[in-house]
Write a protein that holds these residues in place. Structure first.
Motif, PDB file in Angstrom:
ATOM      1  N   UNK A  18       0.612  -0.995   0.029  1.00  0.00           N
ATOM      2  CA  UNK A  18       0.206   0.241  -0.232  1.00  0.00           C
ATOM      3  C   UNK A  18       0.792   1.204  -0.115  1.00  0.00           C
ATOM      4  N   UNK A  19       2.000   1.111   0.993  1.00  0.00           N
ATOM      5  CA  UNK A  19       2.694   2.110   0.953  1.00  0.00           C
ATOM      6  C   UNK A  19       3.713   2.974  -0.415  1.00  0.00           C
ATOM      7  N   UNK A  20       4.273   1.251  -1.053  1.00  0.00           N
ATOM      8  CA  UNK A  20       4.575   1.518  -1.943  1.00  0.00           C
ATOM      9  C   UNK A  20       3.771   2.034  -2.799  1.00  0.00           C
ATOM     10  N   UNK A  21       2.989   1.674  -2.882  1.00  0.00           N
ATOM     11  CA  UNK A  21       1.502   2.018  -4.639  1.00  0.00           C
ATOM     12  C   UNK A  21       1.802   3.312  -4.454  1.00  0.00           C
ATOM     13  N   UNK A  68      -3.381  -5.272 -12.177  1.00  0.00           N
ATOM     14  CA  UNK A  68      -4.247  -5.913 -11.362  1.00  0.00           C
ATOM     15  C   UNK A  68      -3.932  -5.020 -10.215  1.00  0.00           C
ATOM     16  N   UNK A  69      -2.387  -4.611  -9.504  1.00  0.00           N
ATOM     17  CA  UNK A  69      -1.871  -3.583  -8.775  1.00  0.00           C
ATOM     18  C   UNK A  69      -3.140  -2.615  -8.726  1.00  0.00           C
ATOM     19  N   UNK A  70      -3.224  -2.219  -9.155  1.00  0.00           N
ATOM     20  CA  UNK A  70      -4.239  -0.919  -9.246  1.00  0.00           C
ATOM     21  C   UNK A  70      -5.540  -1.090  -8.992  1.00  0.00           C
ATOM     22  N   UNK A  75      -9.228  -1.345  -2.968  1.00  0.00           N
ATOM     23  CA  UNK A  75      -9.586  -2.821  -1.793  1.00  0.00           C
ATOM     24  C   UNK A  75      -9.001  -2.553  -0.321  1.00  0.00           C
ATOM     25  N   UNK A  76      -7.388  -2.192  -0.190  1.00  0.00           N
ATOM     26  CA  UNK A  76      -6.774  -2.972   0.476  1.00  0.00           C
ATOM     27  C   UNK A  76      -6.515  -1.532   1.251  1.00  0.00           C
ATOM     28  N   UNK A  77      -6.348   0.128   0.330  1.00  0.00           N
ATOM     29  CA  UNK A  77      -6.871   0.971   1.303  1.00  0.00           C
ATOM     30  C   UNK A  77      -8.358   1.360   2.483  1.00  0.00           C
ATOM     31  N   UNK A  78      -9.666   1.076   1.654  1.00  0.00           N
ATOM     32  CA  UNK A  78     -10.123   0.726   2.231  1.00  0.00           C
ATOM     33  C   UNK A  78     -10.714  -0.241   3.699  1.00  0.00           C
TER      34      UNK A  78
END
Length: 207
Positions: A18-21, A68-70, A75-78
């Protein structure tokens, strides 16, 4: 056939992703998380192996999310936001706010008191103090809080912002003898004792 379930990735892997993205940079993500750049790279590599999908395109400077990462990122941030909000609501110390309401005793007993149990549920971190007023002169005292007053018309009070809470309906009351009188318009509007009879002239006679 039994349904196979993909094991949930470790939280450290997800936080690094999440941080790297979000920052588009492994080094910046490592600095934010208090990790080394090598640790972040290893977390993301392990995550990609677990998901069997590339999540980043490695560039000369920084990284770029794959489709796929985008798709995975929001979903992870939510999910992280839900966890953070739940933790804050359940475990952070709450500051109790004290609110004082000054009201005529009749309004406090008939209108405020019955609602106190529900108010305690809806406003658990508000400590309510109620002061009762007995005469209009009491309103002249210096006071910081909420006033509930009887007003006429727009309910304008000098130095106070006023909002109408309710409307009062007055119902005339009379003894049967007064009600039967042909002309009772001359009777006094208010009596402390209503035991008298209304005479022919319309004025009450002692009873």
């Amino acid at each position: 056939m039994p349904q196979t379930t993909l094991p949930l990735p470790p939280l450290d892997w997800l936080r690094s992703f999440e941080a790297a993205a979000r920052l588009s940079n492994f080094t910046a993500a490592a600095a934010e998380l208090g990790l080394t750049q090598a640790a972040v790279s290893q977390h993301i590599r392990s995550l990609e192996e677990r998901l069997k999908q590339p999540l980043f395109i490695r560039l000369a400077r920084g990284v770029e999310l794959t489709p796929e990462g985008a798709a995975y990122l929001p979903h992870l941030q939510s999910a992280f936001a839900v966890i953070a909000n739940s933790t804050r609501e359940l475990f952070e110390p709450k500051t109790v706010q004290s609110v004082t309401i000054r009201s005529p005793i009749s309004f406090a007993v008939l209108m405020i008191a019955p609602k106190l149990p529900q108010m305690a549920k809806d406003l658990p971190f508000v400590q309510l103090q109620i002061e009762t007023i007995h005469t209009p002169a009491d309103y002249g005292e210096r006071f910081v809080g909420l006033d509930i007053r009887f007003g006429i018309g727009s309910g304008s009070f000098a130095g106070r912002q006023a909002d109408r809470l309710t409307r009062e309906t007055l119902t005339p009351m009379a003894s049967p003898n007064v009600a039967k009188a042909k002309d009772w318009t001359g009777c006094r509007d208010l009596q402390w004792s209503a035991r008298g009879k209304c005479g022919a002239s319309g004025s009450p006679s002692p009873g």
